[in-house]
Design a protein around this motif. Structure first.
Motif, mmCIF file in Angstrom:
data_model
loop_
_atom_site.group_PDB
_atom_site.id
_atom_site.type_symbol
_atom_site.label_atom_id
_atom_site.label_comp_id
_atom_site.label_asym_id
_atom_site.label_seq_id
_atom_site.Cartn_x
_atom_site.Cartn_y
_atom_site.Cartn_z
ATOM 1 N N GLN A 37 0.850 -1.176 0.000
ATOM 2 C CA GLN A 37 0.000 0.000 0.000
ATOM 3 C C GLN A 37 0.888 1.229 0.000
ATOM 4 O O GLN A 37 2.021 1.185 0.482
ATOM 5 N N GLY A 38 0.380 2.311 -0.545
ATOM 6 C CA GLY A 38 1.181 3.517 -0.609
ATOM 7 C C GLY A 38 0.356 4.714 -1.017
ATOM 8 O O GLY A 38 -0.875 4.704 -0.895
ATOM 9 N N ILE A 39 1.029 5.724 -1.520
ATOM 10 C CA ILE A 39 0.377 6.975 -1.904
ATOM 11 C C ILE A 39 0.825 7.364 -3.293
ATOM 12 O O ILE A 39 2.028 7.337 -3.607
ATOM 13 N N ILE A 40 -0.128 7.692 -4.144
ATOM 14 C CA ILE A 40 0.146 8.247 -5.475
ATOM 15 C C ILE A 40 -0.608 9.548 -5.582
ATOM 16 O O ILE A 40 -1.829 9.583 -5.382
ATOM 17 N N ALA A 41 0.109 10.613 -5.886
ATOM 18 C CA ALA A 41 -0.499 11.939 -6.038
ATOM 19 C C ALA A 41 -1.376 12.289 -4.836
ATOM 20 O O ALA A 41 -2.467 12.823 -4.994
ATOM 21 N N ASN A 44 -4.282 7.478 -1.175
ATOM 22 C CA ASN A 44 -3.942 6.134 -0.733
ATOM 23 C C ASN A 44 -4.344 5.118 -1.794
ATOM 24 O O ASN A 44 -5.475 5.141 -2.299
ATOM 25 N N VAL A 45 -3.408 4.248 -2.144
ATOM 26 C CA VAL A 45 -3.686 3.213 -3.144
ATOM 27 C C VAL A 45 -3.287 1.859 -2.596
ATOM 28 O O VAL A 45 -2.464 1.747 -1.674
ATOM 29 N N ILE A 46 -3.900 0.826 -3.170
ATOM 30 C CA ILE A 46 -3.581 -0.558 -2.832
ATOM 31 C C ILE A 46 -3.065 -1.225 -4.097
ATOM 32 O O ILE A 46 -3.710 -1.162 -5.154
ATOM 33 N N VAL A 47 -1.901 -1.846 -4.004
ATOM 34 C CA VAL A 47 -1.279 -2.515 -5.151
ATOM 35 C C VAL A 47 -1.310 -4.012 -4.910
ATOM 36 O O VAL A 47 -0.949 -4.491 -3.828
ATOM 37 N N PHE A 48 -1.757 -4.756 -5.913
ATOM 38 C CA PHE A 48 -1.909 -6.194 -5.798
ATOM 39 C C PHE A 48 -0.754 -6.911 -6.492
ATOM 40 O O PHE A 48 -0.001 -6.317 -7.270
ATOM 41 N N ALA A 56 -7.777 3.245 -2.291
ATOM 42 C CA ALA A 56 -8.339 2.695 -1.067
ATOM 43 C C ALA A 56 -9.732 3.280 -0.853
ATOM 44 O O ALA A 56 -10.119 4.266 -1.493
ATOM 45 N N ASP A 57 -10.492 2.664 0.055
ATOM 46 C CA ASP A 57 -11.870 3.105 0.308
ATOM 47 C C ASP A 57 -11.954 4.294 1.262
ATOM 48 O O ASP A 57 -13.043 4.827 1.477
ATOM 49 N N ASP A 58 -10.817 4.700 1.840
ATOM 50 C CA ASP A 58 -10.887 5.679 2.929
ATOM 51 C C ASP A 58 -11.390 7.052 2.496
ATOM 52 O O ASP A 58 -11.846 7.841 3.331
ATOM 53 N N SER A 59 -11.344 7.342 1.213
ATOM 54 C CA SER A 59 -11.867 8.631 0.722
ATOM 55 C C SER A 59 -13.311 8.520 0.246
ATOM 56 O O SER A 59 -13.859 9.474 -0.309
ATOM 57 N N GLY A 60 -13.919 7.344 0.435
ATOM 58 C CA GLY A 60 -15.315 7.168 0.067
ATOM 59 C C GLY A 60 -15.504 6.796 -1.396
ATOM 60 O O GLY A 60 -14.566 6.377 -2.080
ATOM 61 N N GLN A 61 -16.731 6.962 -1.864
ATOM 62 C CA GLN A 61 -17.067 6.596 -3.243
ATOM 63 C C GLN A 61 -16.328 7.480 -4.245
ATOM 64 O O GLN A 61 -16.028 8.640 -3.976
ATOM 65 N N ARG A 62 -16.070 6.899 -5.396
ATOM 66 C CA ARG A 62 -15.486 7.648 -6.510
ATOM 67 C C ARG A 62 -16.466 7.600 -7.658
ATOM 68 O O ARG A 62 -17.050 6.564 -7.946
ATOM 69 N N ALA A 74 -19.079 4.483 -6.832
ATOM 70 C CA ALA A 74 -18.910 3.269 -6.034
ATOM 71 C C ALA A 74 -17.626 3.357 -5.231
ATOM 72 O O ALA A 74 -16.685 4.071 -5.601
ATOM 73 N N LEU A 75 -17.590 2.609 -4.133
ATOM 74 C CA LEU A 75 -16.336 2.435 -3.419
ATOM 75 C C LEU A 75 -15.376 1.651 -4.319
ATOM 76 O O LEU A 75 -15.798 0.733 -5.040
ATOM 77 N N PRO A 76 -14.087 1.985 -4.303
ATOM 78 C CA PRO A 76 -13.135 1.254 -5.147
ATOM 79 C C PRO A 76 -13.135 -0.255 -4.903
ATOM 80 O O PRO A 76 -12.869 -1.028 -5.829
ATOM 81 N N SER A 77 -13.430 -0.694 -3.673
ATOM 82 C CA SER A 77 -13.465 -2.131 -3.407
ATOM 83 C C SER A 77 -14.667 -2.796 -4.055
ATOM 84 O O SER A 77 -14.705 -4.018 -4.213
#
Length: 206
Positions: A37-41, A44-48, A56-62, A74-77
């Protein structure tokens, strides 16, 4: 997907590596495991482990605009926009674990959209190559006030589901597909329904 980014990749260099994975969209997808996990721009992002990444879902729906359809929120998950080299693309693809999603429309220009054109577009999206597909399901479905039809195919260890609705003359097409399967399992059915329900349609009056 078979591509992946190195565990030692630095955040600043991830974009090129991760975007290269977008060309693998449509290949067989196995269960993904979180690699890091990390940060881009600033996000928070999750890399598989297969190279796919999502916010990540922490910023809510996109919310993502889909040209001539509306907006998917929708939530990214739940449904994440697939990382594409053109972030302004108005025909985005979406991913939910191993299930791929796509939404588009046929908008009439002169006269109504005929069944032949609808069938041709669905056939293009299904991309069946070599042998006839098996129809797993065919039923009438409803999207608010709009009636439509769902048809699910199996072909070469791939399950493709379409729901097609007539929105006052505009034809809406919702597609999900999954590789490595021959049955329309409940999680795929739920993902397909969620893809439809998470889209807010733009008005269209013919």
């Amino acid at each position: 997907m078979t591509g992946r980014c190195s565990n030692s990749a630095r955040m600043i260099g991830w974009l090129a590596c991760l975007f290269s994975a977008s060309s693998l969209y449509g290949t067989a997808v196995e269960a993904r495991n979180i690699e890091t996990q990390g940060i881009i721009a600033g996000e928070n992002v999750i890399v598989f482990d297969d190279g796919f990444w999502r916010f990540a879902d922490d910023s809510g729906q996109r919310c993502t605009i889909i040209a001539h359809v509306g907006e998917l929120c929708a939530l990214p998950s739940s449904w994440a926009r697939f990382p594409q080299t053109d972030p302004k693309s108005l025909q985005p693809k979406f991913v939910r674990e191993s299930i791929e999603g796509f939404v588009t429309s046929l908008t009439p220009v002169v006269g109504p959209v005929g069944n032949e054109l609808v069938n041709r577009r669905v056939s293009e999206l299904a991309d069946f190559d070599g042998g006839e597909p098996t129809i797993l399901q065919k039923q009438t479905v409803q999207l608010g006030d709009f009636q439509g039809q769902r048809i699910v195919y199996a072909h070469n260890a791939r399950v493709v589901a379409f729901s097609v609705f007539n929105q006052n003359g505009r034809i809406l097409i919702f597609q999900t597909q999954r590789h490595g399967f021959t049955l329309f399992h409940k999680d795929h059915q739920a993902a397909h329904e969620d893809l439809i329900n998470m889209v807010t349609l733009e008005d269209f009056d013919g």
